[in-house]
Design a protein around this motif. Structure first.
Motif, PDB file in Angstrom:
ATOM      1  N   SER A  25       2.924  -4.418  -0.272  1.00 50.50           N
ATOM      2  CA  SER A  25       3.025  -3.490  -1.399  1.00 50.50           C
ATOM      3  C   SER A  25       4.370  -2.781  -1.451  1.00 50.50           C
ATOM      4  CB  SER A  25       1.908  -2.436  -1.316  1.00 50.50           C
ATOM      5  OG  SER A  25       0.650  -3.036  -1.404  1.00 50.50           O
ATOM      6  N   HIS A  30      -4.520   3.783  -1.310  1.00 51.41           N
ATOM      7  CA  HIS A  30      -3.687   2.589  -1.204  1.00 51.41           C
ATOM      8  C   HIS A  30      -2.378   2.885  -1.935  1.00 51.41           C
ATOM      9  CE1 HIS A  30      -3.253  -2.056  -1.800  1.00 51.41           C
ATOM     10  NE2 HIS A  30      -2.402  -1.549  -0.940  1.00 51.41           N
ATOM     11  N   MET A  40       0.573  -1.068   2.500  1.00 51.69           N
ATOM     12  CA  MET A  40       0.549  -2.450   2.963  1.00 51.69           C
ATOM     13  C   MET A  40       1.963  -3.028   2.965  1.00 51.69           C
ATOM     14  SD  MET A  40      -2.655  -2.981   3.602  1.00 51.69           S
ATOM     15  CE  MET A  40      -2.634  -4.763   3.812  1.00 51.69           C
ATOM     16  N   VAL A  49      -2.686   4.343   3.167  1.00 53.83           N
ATOM     17  CA  VAL A  49      -2.287   3.046   3.707  1.00 53.83           C
ATOM     18  C   VAL A  49      -1.228   2.434   2.805  1.00 53.83           C
ATOM     19  CG1 VAL A  49      -3.053   0.694   4.214  1.00 53.83           C
ATOM     20  CG2 VAL A  49      -4.517   2.633   4.803  1.00 53.83           C
ATOM     21  N   LYS A  94       0.109  -5.382   9.446  1.00 50.13           N
ATOM     22  CA  LYS A  94       0.433  -5.558   8.022  1.00 50.13           C
ATOM     23  C   LYS A  94       0.334  -4.270   7.215  1.00 50.13           C
ATOM     24  CE  LYS A  94      -1.026 -10.400   7.838  1.00 50.13           C
ATOM     25  NZ  LYS A  94      -1.866 -11.386   7.144  1.00 50.13           N
ATOM     26  N   ARG A  95       0.364  -3.121   7.879  1.00 53.25           N
ATOM     27  CA  ARG A  95       0.253  -1.868   7.119  1.00 53.25           C
ATOM     28  C   ARG A  95       0.788  -0.698   7.935  1.00 53.25           C
ATOM     29  NH1 ARG A  95      -5.845  -2.315   6.211  1.00 53.25           N
ATOM     30  NH2 ARG A  95      -5.235  -4.482   6.547  1.00 53.25           N
ATOM     31  N   TRP A  96       1.144   0.351   7.200  1.00 54.33           N
ATOM     32  CA  TRP A  96       1.507   1.630   7.806  1.00 54.33           C
ATOM     33  C   TRP A  96       0.460   2.659   7.378  1.00 54.33           C
ATOM     34  CZ3 TRP A  96       5.137  -1.516   5.466  1.00 54.33           C
ATOM     35  CH2 TRP A  96       6.196  -1.970   6.265  1.00 54.33           C
ATOM     36  N   ARG A  97       0.137   3.571   8.283  1.00 56.19           N
ATOM     37  CA  ARG A  97      -0.758   4.672   7.938  1.00 56.19           C
ATOM     38  C   ARG A  97       0.066   5.950   7.812  1.00 56.19           C
ATOM     39  NH1 ARG A  97      -5.968   3.560   7.781  1.00 56.19           N
ATOM     40  NH2 ARG A  97      -6.730   1.685   8.842  1.00 56.19           N
TER      41      ARG A  97
END
Length: 319
Positions: free
Chosen positions: A123, A166, A120, A118, A105-108
């Motif tokens: 987002s 974030h 999301m 991060v 559920k996220r990319w770094r």
């Protein structure tokens, strides 16, 4: 300037030193007076009950600097603002980053910060553009949106409990960046402004000045094109393979080299200065690959010294 390593001949060295000396002499006297180094005493009035902020310390009843920078005063608060510092994020910053990992559920993203950022899945806008809850299918299709090494533009939304950033990319102007060059410059050369997205119509190029020191120079993309559905992207896959026009690629390389030259000389990066440097190279018939030569560095320093001297003379004449 400390990272500038050029093979200058004697004439070029003298010209460059003269231009840099003139630039230093044109610096505001107030800024020069407020500059301090480590262990310098900061003049204050002890009767004012001043507050010692970042970069200051109390030693034998005097306020001394613990950092190299410029003394800033806000009411009773006295602190030292460093001129060369790492990127310090603030909410609302426009940043450019590169995807380094796809997690649940996220990319770094790598954003030139001490910690990764991060983004999301919740987002950002989905490819279909419909506002809805994210499902397990969306999570499985995350790699079709962004994958490793993709360059992304986003906005700082806030800070997480572990200190990482974030991000959010809910606007159409944010998202994946393609067909261009990603440049890395010291973050202190990019000042926070109201506008960090620039469309250079004369070159058909987009310029994004990331607050984190990542700068994007790429082919212009209409905002609506970023919200095409996956089916539309598959249908136009043949068109997507068409390469960027040669003239546009030359403009991208020329603007990118202008950023490299200005960054190496330590000049604050503004869209006006970047365009002026690129146009100066074109008007002087300097080839794109020759812009990183010693002669153009010297010419750029001399041109900037002349520009600042003219601005100062106009300012004094207006008085």
């Amino acid at each position: 300037m400390r990272d500038l390593h050029l093979s200058l001949n004697q004439t070029q060295r003298v010209r460059l030193e003269a231009a840099l000396h003139e630039l230093q002499s044109l610096a505001p006297a107030a800024a020069s007076a407020a500059a301090v180094t480590v262990a310098d005493t900061i003049p204050v009035n002890q009767e004012d009950n001043i507050l010692k902020g970042h970069g200051t310390s109390d030693q034998d009843g005097e306020v001394v600097a613990t950092l190299c920078g410029v003394v800033e005063r806000v009411n009773k608060l006295v602190y030292v603002r460093t001129l060369r510092a790492r990127y310090k994020p603030e909410v609302g910053d426009i940043i450019v980053g590169r995807v380094i990992e796809i997690a649940p559920k996220r990319w770094r993203l790598e954003i030139n910060f001490s910690q990764d950022a991060v983004l999301m899945l919740s987002s950002m806008n989905l490819p279909d553009g419909i506002q809805r809850r994210r499902t397990a299918v969306d999570e499985l299709n995350m790699r079709s949106i962004f994958e490793e090494n993709d360059v992304i533009c986003a906005e700082v939304r806030g800070f997480q409990h572990d200190g990482s950033l974030h991000l959010q990319a809910r606007s159409e102007k944010y998202g994946k960046l393609e067909r261009g060059q990603l440049l890395t410059v010291p973050p202190y050369l990019v000042k926070r402004k109201k506008q960090h997205f620039h469309h250079l119509a004369q070159y058909d190029v987009d310029l994004i000045l990331g607050c984190n020191g990542f700068i994007w120079v790429g082919e212009h993309v209409v905002v609506g094109e970023k919200t095409k559905t996956t089916e539309d992207q598959q249908k136009s896959s043949d068109d997507a393979e068409n390469f960027t026009p040669l003239e546009t690629r030359k403009h991208i390389c020329r603007l990118a080299n202008a950023v490299r030259v200005l960054s190496a000389l330590g000049f604050t990066l503004t869209v006006e200065l970047i365009i002026e440097t690129a146009e100066a190279s074109a008007s002087s018939n300097v080839e794109v690959n020759n812009m990183l030569g010693a002669e153009f560095y010297v010419q750029t320093a001399e041109r900037e010294a002349k520009r600042r001297a003219d601005l100062l003379s106009k300012k004094n004449g207006a008085r």
